[in-house]
Design an enzyme around this catalytic site. Structure first.
Site, mmCIF file in Angstrom:
data_model
loop_
_atom_site.group_PDB
_atom_site.id
_atom_site.type_symbol
_atom_site.label_atom_id
_atom_site.label_comp_id
_atom_site.label_asym_id
_atom_site.label_seq_id
_atom_site.Cartn_x
_atom_site.Cartn_y
_atom_site.Cartn_z
ATOM 1 N N LYS A 57 79.953 166.366 55.167
ATOM 2 C CA LYS A 57 78.724 166.424 54.352
ATOM 3 C C LYS A 57 77.661 167.250 55.074
ATOM 4 O O LYS A 57 76.952 168.046 54.444
ATOM 5 C CB LYS A 57 78.190 165.012 54.066
ATOM 6 C CG LYS A 57 79.042 164.175 53.127
ATOM 7 C CD LYS A 57 79.190 164.758 51.732
ATOM 8 C CE LYS A 57 77.910 164.730 50.912
ATOM 9 N NZ LYS A 57 78.147 165.180 49.520
ATOM 10 N N TYR B 127 83.835 162.169 57.516
ATOM 11 C CA TYR B 127 83.094 162.269 56.246
ATOM 12 C C TYR B 127 81.710 162.853 56.480
ATOM 13 O O TYR B 127 81.289 163.808 55.819
ATOM 14 C CB TYR B 127 82.983 160.882 55.594
ATOM 15 C CG TYR B 127 81.909 160.797 54.519
ATOM 16 C CD1 TYR B 127 82.048 161.471 53.302
ATOM 17 C CD2 TYR B 127 80.731 160.057 54.726
ATOM 18 C CE1 TYR B 127 81.059 161.407 52.326
ATOM 19 C CE2 TYR B 127 79.743 159.990 53.757
ATOM 20 C CZ TYR B 127 79.908 160.660 52.558
ATOM 21 O OH TYR B 127 78.923 160.611 51.596
ATOM 22 N N THR C 6 73.798 162.694 52.112
ATOM 23 C CA THR C 6 73.780 161.324 52.620
ATOM 24 C C THR C 6 72.999 161.187 53.924
ATOM 25 O O THR C 6 72.922 162.147 54.703
ATOM 26 C CB THR C 6 75.243 160.863 52.857
ATOM 27 O OG1 THR C 6 75.247 159.635 53.568
ATOM 28 C CG2 THR C 6 76.032 161.871 53.682
ATOM 29 N N ASP C 7 72.492 159.995 54.173
ATOM 30 C CA ASP C 7 71.828 159.708 55.460
ATOM 31 C C ASP C 7 72.806 159.772 56.635
ATOM 32 O O ASP C 7 72.398 159.887 57.790
ATOM 33 C CB ASP C 7 71.126 158.337 55.419
ATOM 34 C CG ASP C 7 72.009 157.165 55.017
ATOM 35 O OD1 ASP C 7 73.240 157.346 54.882
ATOM 36 O OD2 ASP C 7 71.465 156.055 54.833
ATOM 37 N N GLU C 8 74.113 159.691 56.329
ATOM 38 C CA GLU C 8 75.102 159.632 57.413
ATOM 39 C C GLU C 8 75.161 160.923 58.223
ATOM 40 O O GLU C 8 75.725 160.939 59.318
ATOM 41 C CB GLU C 8 76.486 159.282 56.852
ATOM 42 C CG GLU C 8 76.463 157.970 56.100
ATOM 43 C CD GLU C 8 77.836 157.365 55.870
ATOM 44 O OE1 GLU C 8 78.767 157.662 56.622
ATOM 45 O OE2 GLU C 8 77.957 156.591 54.903
HETATM 46 P P1 NAD Z 1 82.737 158.889 44.144
HETATM 47 O O1 NAD Z 1 83.816 158.912 45.174
HETATM 48 O O2 NAD Z 1 82.541 157.666 43.324
HETATM 49 O O3 NAD Z 1 82.938 160.091 43.108
HETATM 50 C C1 NAD Z 1 83.293 161.374 43.520
HETATM 51 C C2 NAD Z 1 83.684 162.160 42.271
HETATM 52 O O4 NAD Z 1 83.996 163.511 42.690
HETATM 53 C C3 NAD Z 1 84.917 161.608 41.567
HETATM 54 O O5 NAD Z 1 84.704 161.602 40.177
HETATM 55 C C4 NAD Z 1 86.018 162.594 41.944
HETATM 56 O O6 NAD Z 1 87.040 162.707 40.963
HETATM 57 C C5 NAD Z 1 85.220 163.887 42.079
HETATM 58 N N1 NAD Z 1 85.891 164.864 42.958
HETATM 59 C C6 NAD Z 1 86.383 164.638 44.203
HETATM 60 N N2 NAD Z 1 86.939 165.773 44.672
HETATM 61 C C7 NAD Z 1 86.747 166.730 43.725
HETATM 62 C C8 NAD Z 1 87.088 168.109 43.642
HETATM 63 N N3 NAD Z 1 87.739 168.723 44.633
HETATM 64 N N4 NAD Z 1 86.741 168.791 42.533
HETATM 65 C C9 NAD Z 1 86.085 168.171 41.508
HETATM 66 N N5 NAD Z 1 85.768 166.859 41.532
HETATM 67 C C10 NAD Z 1 86.091 166.156 42.627
HETATM 68 O O7 NAD Z 1 81.408 159.280 44.934
HETATM 69 P P2 NAD Z 1 79.916 158.763 44.712
HETATM 70 O O8 NAD Z 1 79.753 157.496 45.441
HETATM 71 O O9 NAD Z 1 79.596 158.839 43.269
HETATM 72 O O10 NAD Z 1 79.125 159.885 45.527
HETATM 73 C C11 NAD Z 1 78.607 161.050 44.883
HETATM 74 C C12 NAD Z 1 77.929 161.920 45.904
HETATM 75 O O11 NAD Z 1 76.891 161.180 46.550
HETATM 76 C C13 NAD Z 1 78.857 162.397 47.025
HETATM 77 O O12 NAD Z 1 78.543 163.733 47.326
HETATM 78 C C14 NAD Z 1 78.538 161.482 48.190
HETATM 79 O O13 NAD Z 1 78.766 162.130 49.426
HETATM 80 C C15 NAD Z 1 77.064 161.215 47.949
HETATM 81 N N6 NAD Z 1 76.588 159.940 48.497
HETATM 82 C C16 NAD Z 1 77.107 158.755 48.070
HETATM 83 C C17 NAD Z 1 76.621 157.559 48.579
HETATM 84 C C18 NAD Z 1 77.109 156.219 48.098
HETATM 85 O O14 NAD Z 1 76.597 155.199 48.576
HETATM 86 N N7 NAD Z 1 78.053 156.146 47.183
HETATM 87 C C19 NAD Z 1 75.642 157.570 49.576
HETATM 88 C C20 NAD Z 1 75.164 158.806 50.022
HETATM 89 C C21 NAD Z 1 75.625 159.977 49.450
#
Ligand code: NAD
Length: 331
Positions: free
Chosen positions: A155, A151, A127-129
């Site tokens: 990351k 968070y 993430t950009d964060e």
């Molecule tokens: P989300 O919260 O929708 O999904 C996370 C998934 O991971 C869920 O299905 C959850 O059940 C699973 N999970 C959590 N803990 C787990 C564990 N211990 N073992 C196995 N599975 C586990 O998240 P997202 O929005 O789909 O984000 C996906 C990735 O992208 C993350 O790594 C997040 O940091 C990154 N990201 C997301 C965004 C955004 O805007 N949503 C932005 C930047 C980066």
């Protein structure tokens, strides 16, 4: 190609898996995709229903911190695409424990297993964060991490671990860092689906502080295309930024959501700001454009209109999730 996708039942991971199986048949038939997901409050098994019958698809319910399970599941895969994470900043403010465990320890467990099983490519989705907050200009991939929320710290820690496994062990790791994603199947605790579903229910929406925090918005399909490009063409040990090219203040975003749902500003409730709220994130995405050929394609207003239409038509998906989407108070 045999891919292990962690967190594939979440918002972005499930879009990624569904998109793999919508490639032309000659490609999708050659794919073997295993999803490993713990199905936390944010994981929705039904997000993968559209691919459940694909011959190359399988699902393992489990935790990425479970080293024995991860070792067994990892065997036979050539590629890992690692999405699994605790992903909601407000929850990390209320309690950082699960963030450190899943995001840092879970990533280390996966890296160790991938190394042991000689996985050919490990794509770590971040993430950009991790960079903190920037008032002017944009971060390049060379900028140091300076994360602020628990968070973002978790990351950043996982990114550094992934890069260390490249540098120390020569593992073929690529790190992607993206901006704020939006689109269908996003859990209704995040700002766009929270606001859209509240408005569809006739409820007010909570706007943090003065609404002047700036985020770049990236359609989830653009993000997943960028990840595929990084997976196929990224150089080992490199970081690539994947952005949407649409910076908005939270107030501007709120205005667009009100318009898209036919609501008025009376529906907005100003609430105290998030603790430690970063003012602005901004990624310089020239490296991904030059090296991977990535550019965002989805126009925000069109993507937002389609997203609102999807939530309007899929109440049976989000209505049962709303009680779980209440963020624990971080005061
Ligand atoms: P989300 O919260 O929708 O999904 C996370 C998934 O991971 C869920 O299905 C959850 O059940 C699973 N999970 C959590 N803990 C787990 C564990 N211990 N073992 C196995 N599975 C586990 O998240 P997202 O929005 O789909 O984000 C996906 C990735 O992208 C993350 O790594 C997040 O940091 C990154 N990201 C997301 C965004 C955004 O805007 N949503 C932005 C930047 C980066």
């Amino acid at each position: 190609m045999r891919l292990l996708v962690t967190g594939g039942a979440g918002f972005i991971g499930s879009e990624f898996v569904r998109s793999l199986f919508s490639f032309p048949e000659a490609i999708s038939h050659a794919l073997r995709v295993t999803v490993l997901d713990k199905l936390t409050y944010a994981g929705v098994a039904a997000n993968l229903d559209p691919v459940a019958a694909q011959p190359g698809y399988s699902f393992v319910h489990g935790d990425i911190c479970d080293a024995g399970l991860v070792d067994r599941v990892m065997a036979g895969h050539d590629v890992v695409v690692h999405f699994a994470a605790e992903s909601h900043v407000d929850r990390s403010i209320a309690g950082a424990g699960p963030f450190v465990m899943t995001n840092v320890v879970g990533t280390q467990v996966l890296l160790d297993a991938a190394r042991k099983h000689r996985v050919g490519r490990f794509v770590h989705v971040s993430t950009d964060e991790v960079y903190g907050s920037i008032e002017n200009g944009s971060w390049t991939e060379e900028c140091p991490v300076a994360p602020n929320s628990p968070y973002a710290v978790s990351k950043a820690g996982s990114d550094l671990l992934a890069l260390a496994y490249h540098r120390t062990h020569g593992m073929n790791v690529v790190v992607t860092r993206c901006s704020n994603n939006y689109g269908r199947y996003q859990f209704p605790e995040k700002v766009i689906p929270l606001f859209v579903t509240n408005l569809l229910e006739g409820r007010r929406v909570p706007l943090y502080g003065d609404g002047r925090n700036v985020r770049d918005w990236l359609h989830v399909s653009d993000h997943c295309r960028g990840i595929v490009l990084a997976l196929l063409n990224g150089r080992p040990g490199q970081i690539y930024h994947i952005g949407g090219g649409t910076e908005l203040t939270n107030e501007e975003l709120t205005g667009l959501i009100l318009d898209a749902t036919g609501s008025s500003w009376d529906m907005v409730e100003r609430v105290p700001d998030r603790k430690g709220h970063d003012l602005r994130y901004s990624l310089d995405c020239r490296k991904a454009a030059d090296e991977l050929g990535y550019t965002a394609q989805v126009d925000l207003e069109q993507g937002l209109a389609e997203t609102v239409a999807w939530y309007r038509e899929h109440r049976s998906w989000w209505e049962p999730l709303k009680p779980k989407a209440r963020t624990p108070t971080a005061k």
